[in-house]
Each structure stands twice: as C-alpha cells, then as structure tokens.
Write an enzyme that holds these catalytic residues in place. Sequence first.
Site, PDB file in Angstrom:
ATOM      1  N   GLU A  10     -26.521 -75.611 -19.088  1.00 37.19           N
ATOM      2  CA  GLU A  10     -25.779 -74.049 -19.403  1.00 37.19           C
ATOM      3  C   GLU A  10     -24.467 -74.386 -19.621  1.00 37.19           C
ATOM      4  O   GLU A  10     -23.968 -75.324 -19.136  1.00 37.19           O
ATOM      5  CB  GLU A  10     -26.105 -73.414 -18.152  1.00 37.19           C
ATOM      6  CG  GLU A  10     -27.320 -72.908 -17.788  1.00 37.19           C
ATOM      7  CD  GLU A  10     -27.675 -71.998 -16.875  1.00 37.19           C
ATOM      8  OE1 GLU A  10     -28.720 -71.087 -17.100  1.00 37.19           O
ATOM      9  OE2 GLU A  10     -27.096 -71.856 -15.932  1.00 37.19           O
ATOM     10  N   CYS A  23     -22.881 -81.065  -3.834  1.00 42.06           N
ATOM     11  CA  CYS A  23     -21.737 -80.190  -2.853  1.00 42.06           C
ATOM     12  C   CYS A  23     -22.868 -79.174  -2.310  1.00 42.06           C
ATOM     13  O   CYS A  23     -23.525 -78.369  -3.106  1.00 42.06           O
ATOM     14  CB  CYS A  23     -20.684 -79.609  -3.784  1.00 42.06           C
ATOM     15  SG  CYS A  23     -19.584 -80.758  -4.425  1.00 42.06           S
ATOM     16  N   CYS A  67     -23.389 -75.689  -3.996  1.00 42.73           N
ATOM     17  CA  CYS A  67     -23.381 -75.480  -5.658  1.00 42.73           C
ATOM     18  C   CYS A  67     -24.821 -75.459  -6.142  1.00 42.73           C
ATOM     19  O   CYS A  67     -25.587 -76.483  -5.596  1.00 42.73           O
ATOM     20  CB  CYS A  67     -22.743 -76.527  -6.116  1.00 42.73           C
ATOM     21  SG  CYS A  67     -22.630 -76.675  -7.778  1.00 42.73           S
ATOM     22  N   GLY A  78     -22.261 -80.717 -13.896  1.00 40.86           N
ATOM     23  CA  GLY A  78     -21.662 -82.022 -13.736  1.00 40.86           C
ATOM     24  C   GLY A  78     -20.301 -82.263 -13.303  1.00 40.86           C
ATOM     25  O   GLY A  78     -19.419 -81.498 -12.966  1.00 40.86           O
ATOM     26  N   SER A  82     -11.600 -80.317 -14.167  1.00 38.35           N
ATOM     27  CA  SER A  82     -11.968 -80.168 -12.590  1.00 38.35           C
ATOM     28  C   SER A  82     -12.885 -81.205 -12.112  1.00 38.35           C
ATOM     29  O   SER A  82     -13.742 -81.711 -12.507  1.00 38.35           O
ATOM     30  CB  SER A  82     -12.733 -78.830 -12.611  1.00 38.35           C
ATOM     31  OG  SER A  82     -13.010 -78.623 -11.153  1.00 38.35           O
ATOM     32  N   SER A 105     -11.255 -79.901  -6.633  1.00 35.28           N
ATOM     33  CA  SER A 105     -12.124 -78.811  -5.781  1.00 35.28           C
ATOM     34  C   SER A 105     -12.146 -79.314  -4.376  1.00 35.28           C
ATOM     35  O   SER A 105     -12.769 -80.290  -3.905  1.00 35.28           O
ATOM     36  CB  SER A 105     -13.585 -79.029  -6.119  1.00 35.28           C
ATOM     37  OG  SER A 105     -13.851 -78.644  -7.474  1.00 35.28           O
ATOM     38  N   HIS A 107     -11.627 -77.368  -0.954  1.00 34.09           N
ATOM     39  CA  HIS A 107     -12.707 -76.661  -0.218  1.00 34.09           C
ATOM     40  C   HIS A 107     -12.409 -76.763   1.247  1.00 34.09           C
ATOM     41  O   HIS A 107     -13.022 -76.085   1.998  1.00 34.09           O
ATOM     42  CB  HIS A 107     -14.408 -76.909  -0.863  1.00 34.09           C
ATOM     43  CG  HIS A 107     -14.437 -76.757  -2.134  1.00 34.09           C
ATOM     44  ND1 HIS A 107     -14.178 -75.763  -2.615  1.00 34.09           N
ATOM     45  CD2 HIS A 107     -15.082 -77.196  -2.893  1.00 34.09           C
ATOM     46  CE1 HIS A 107     -14.300 -75.914  -3.976  1.00 34.09           C
ATOM     47  NE2 HIS A 107     -15.200 -76.823  -4.124  1.00 34.09           N
ATOM     48  N   ASN A 114     -20.025 -67.676  -4.643  1.00 32.77           N
ATOM     49  CA  ASN A 114     -20.875 -67.024  -5.616  1.00 32.77           C
ATOM     50  C   ASN A 114     -22.322 -67.410  -5.083  1.00 32.77           C
ATOM     51  O   ASN A 114     -22.756 -68.685  -4.862  1.00 32.77           O
ATOM     52  CB  ASN A 114     -20.785 -67.408  -7.096  1.00 32.77           C
ATOM     53  CG  ASN A 114     -19.744 -67.152  -7.638  1.00 32.77           C
ATOM     54  OD1 ASN A 114     -19.189 -65.886  -7.578  1.00 32.77           O
ATOM     55  ND2 ASN A 114     -18.815 -67.980  -8.412  1.00 32.77           N
ATOM     56  N   CYS A 119     -18.741 -69.580 -11.379  1.00 29.96           N
ATOM     57  CA  CYS A 119     -18.462 -70.944 -10.372  1.00 29.96           C
ATOM     58  C   CYS A 119     -19.688 -71.543  -9.740  1.00 29.96           C
ATOM     59  O   CYS A 119     -20.016 -70.650  -8.626  1.00 29.96           O
ATOM     60  CB  CYS A 119     -17.196 -70.953  -9.922  1.00 29.96           C
ATOM     61  SG  CYS A 119     -15.804 -70.747 -10.530  1.00 29.96           S
TER      62      CYS A 119
HETATM   63  N1  SAH Z   1     -17.886 -81.290 -10.631  1.00 28.98           N
HETATM   64  C1  SAH Z   1     -16.472 -80.615 -10.730  1.00 28.98           C
HETATM   65  C2  SAH Z   1     -16.586 -79.605 -11.946  1.00 28.98           C
HETATM   66  C3  SAH Z   1     -17.291 -78.225 -11.506  1.00 28.98           C
HETATM   67  S1  SAH Z   1     -16.265 -77.049 -11.545  1.00 28.98           S
HETATM   68  C4  SAH Z   1     -16.011 -80.028  -9.557  1.00 28.98           C
HETATM   69  O1  SAH Z   1     -16.480 -80.090  -8.412  1.00 28.98           O
HETATM   70  O2  SAH Z   1     -14.608 -79.626  -9.703  1.00 28.98           O
HETATM   71  C5  SAH Z   1     -16.932 -75.865 -10.602  1.00 28.98           C
HETATM   72  C6  SAH Z   1     -16.244 -75.148  -9.638  1.00 28.98           C
HETATM   73  O3  SAH Z   1     -16.978 -74.171  -8.752  1.00 28.98           O
HETATM   74  C7  SAH Z   1     -15.930 -76.335  -8.558  1.00 28.98           C
HETATM   75  O4  SAH Z   1     -14.783 -76.114  -7.836  1.00 28.98           O
HETATM   76  C8  SAH Z   1     -16.983 -76.203  -7.444  1.00 28.98           C
HETATM   77  O5  SAH Z   1     -16.794 -76.660  -6.272  1.00 28.98           O
HETATM   78  C9  SAH Z   1     -16.927 -74.457  -7.577  1.00 28.98           C
HETATM   79  N2  SAH Z   1     -18.404 -74.020  -6.856  1.00 28.98           N
HETATM   80  C10 SAH Z   1     -19.370 -74.712  -6.749  1.00 28.98           C
HETATM   81  N3  SAH Z   1     -20.399 -73.899  -6.199  1.00 28.98           N
HETATM   82  C11 SAH Z   1     -19.783 -72.829  -5.923  1.00 28.98           C
HETATM   83  C12 SAH Z   1     -20.392 -71.360  -5.473  1.00 28.98           C
HETATM   84  N4  SAH Z   1     -21.454 -71.347  -5.210  1.00 28.98           N
HETATM   85  N5  SAH Z   1     -19.241 -70.381  -5.525  1.00 28.98           N
HETATM   86  C13 SAH Z   1     -17.972 -70.467  -5.908  1.00 28.98           C
HETATM   87  N6  SAH Z   1     -17.604 -71.714  -6.564  1.00 28.98           N
HETATM   88  C14 SAH Z   1     -18.479 -72.942  -6.475  1.00 28.98           C
END
Ligand code: SAH
Length: 352
Positions: free
Chosen positions: A84, A109, A112, A157, A189, A212, A214, A292, A334
């Site tokens: 996507e 993660c 995600c 990814g 990112s 990222s 968190h 999200n 995200c």
């Molecule tokens: N793999 C890379 C690129 C993805 S960026 C990374 O982890 O940075 C997507 C971003 O959305 C990342 O910061 C990820 O941690 C965050 N993310 C993943 N799942 C999410 C969710 N359910 N709600 C909000 N942010 C989320």
Amino acid sequence: MNPDRVISIFRDWGEPAYRGRQLIGEICKGIESYQEVTTLPQGLRDRLGREMPVLSFSPDRVLSSADGSCHKALVSLNKGARIETVLMSPKPGLWSACVSSQAGCALACSFCATGLMGFRKNLTAEEIADQVLFWRQYHRRSKLAGKITNVVYMGMGEPMLNFDAVKESVAWLTSPILYGMAQRSLSISTAGIVPGIDRLTRELGQVNLAVSLHAADDELRGRLVPINRAYPLDALKKALGRYFSKNNRKVFLEYVLLAQENDQTKHAQDLVRWIRRAGPIHLLHVNLIVWNPTATAHQATDRESARLFKEHLISRGIQVTIRKNLGQEIAGACGQLVVGRGTISKKPFNER
Ligand code: SAH
C-alpha cells in the site's frame, strides 16, 4: 522510470540519449501515456506504449477519505507481492506521498499492522520512486489542488533495511532531470537500525531523519519495538550523537501513545531524560502519534492524557507536536498499512 534503463533501451533502439532524458522529464510530471509526450516522434511513442509500461507495478484500487485529505492505493508489484502507498494532505494545497520501502516488514513492532504480515520482499528503487510517479499521475488526473511537495519513507517496511534501493530512489527524486525535489523535502523514518542511521548521516545528510522511539526505557521499548534488543537506547543515542556531530539539523522522534503502556508521567520523565542526553534539545522534535487502531492488543491514549503528556514535554523545553491522524477511516494512517492477514475489514470505505 529507472533512468539508466530508459537510456540503455533508447540506445538499443538506436535513439539518441537526449530523447530518453526528455521523455523521463515529461513522465515524471505525471503524464500517464506516451501519446502525451508530443516532443517524441509518433512511431517511438507507439513503440514505447507497446514495450515499456510507464509504471513498474499495477495499481489495483484507490480508497479516499471523505474529506479528500488522504488517499491510499493498493498496488501489485510485478512478482506478485502487494503493497500500500499513501498520498495525504496535511495542509490545504500541500501533499506528501508516503512510500513503502518493503512489502511487509520483519521488525514486528507490537502495535503496527504491517508487522503482522511479516517480511515479503525489498522493493527496488524503481518500485519506490514509482509510488511518487503514481501519485503525481493521480494528483494530476483527479485535479487535486496544489502540489506534491514532500515524500516520506513512512509506509510499509523498514527503509534502513533496504538502504541501497532507498538511496537510489532518493537520487532519482532529487535529480533535476527527474523529479527535482530537494533532499530536505524527503524524510526517512527508522525503527532504530543504527547502521542505517550512520549511513544516512554519511550519505544522505540533507534528508530528514525520523526515529520511531516510542519508549525511553529499554525493557519497555524492547517489548514494543523488538529491534531494540539488537540496537538498545544507548546505541541509538550514540548514533544520534554521530549524526549531530556532522549535521546541524533537526531529528524527529516519533512516539506512538498507547493507553497506560507508555503514556504516563513516568514515561514522559524517562523521555525528557533521554532526550537531554541524546543531543541538543533544540534539534530533537517529538512527534506524538495517538495510536491508530490495528489488529493488535493496544488502546489509544485519550485526548486529555495526550495533552498532559505533551504539556509535560513542553514545560521542559522540548518541542512537540501531536501528529494529525490522517486517513484512519481508510486504514491509511501511520501503522495501518497491511495487505492480507491483519487487515481490519468491515470499514466504511469510500471506494473510488
Ligand atoms: N519502519 C519505519 C518506517 C515506518 S514509519 C519506522 O518504524 O520508523 C511508520 C510510523 O508509524 C512509525 O513511527 C511507526 O512506529 C508508527 N506506527 C506503527 N503502528 C502505528 C499505529 N498503529 N499507530 C500509530 N503509529 C504507528
């Protein structure tokens, strides 16, 4: 739109290289058919149409949010994997393409959706850059206001685990004969792959870096972002130190707010402490993202707790924004990108 390939095909066909460059420039503007490139002879346009598809993948469908600020496409890559890709408008007239760098993701993660798919394949540079081309075409065809000004490598990814292809796609997006974007309009990112951060520091110094984070505690971060076990917070901090010793640029720290898990005062205090050690605080900017929904066992932080978390950081001099959750209704926000397993169905899609 791999420029080297286009030029070598032109050479094989006995066409001059300048024609290849001319073509690439036109196509990158979002032209969908070679017939529109009237600077090329008719015979060549016909041959291109027969032998060289403009896009390296086929778009299957686009979903659009009701307010038109977010569009998500499902795309089939030529060897079968699907991804996507997202086009979103954080402000009227400004558009960002959010590109995937891998089909699926190996990092798992805990919050995600993409992580639920596992890893399928690395995208080629062409498949990455073509997502921007696809959105330029879509933007033009749909007569959307404004321009696509930014590209964020924040789709499916882990870009740092496909660095070579990502770097080549950056070279194309910034090439004046192709897309002509500035490195500063691009953001990569990472979940915290230290060797990737080091390569970005050395090789793509003007591209924005987002990490990222968190959680600022190894035990908690290890549960949320398992790659933390390979590259713990201290290693990440040192990588940022190397970044700041070369680049006087802001780094963005993404922080997904998960109810009760990482959104309490204690977590905000850990974060402040970590940021103070990680670099000059005016160069570290926190992006809070309220979780999200995905098919994972977490809850979104409520508005009031998010506000308190933000205030805690601001009162300690840290720059913070709460990121707008664009595209939730089409599962395009995200962390919601997924194909197959882990998809939340029964969504009221406004399908185009
Ligand atoms: N793999 C890379 C690129 C993805 S960026 C990374 O982890 O940075 C997507 C971003 O959305 C990342 O910061 C990820 O941690 C965050 N993310 C993943 N799942 C999410 C969710 N359910 N709600 C909000 N942010 C989320």
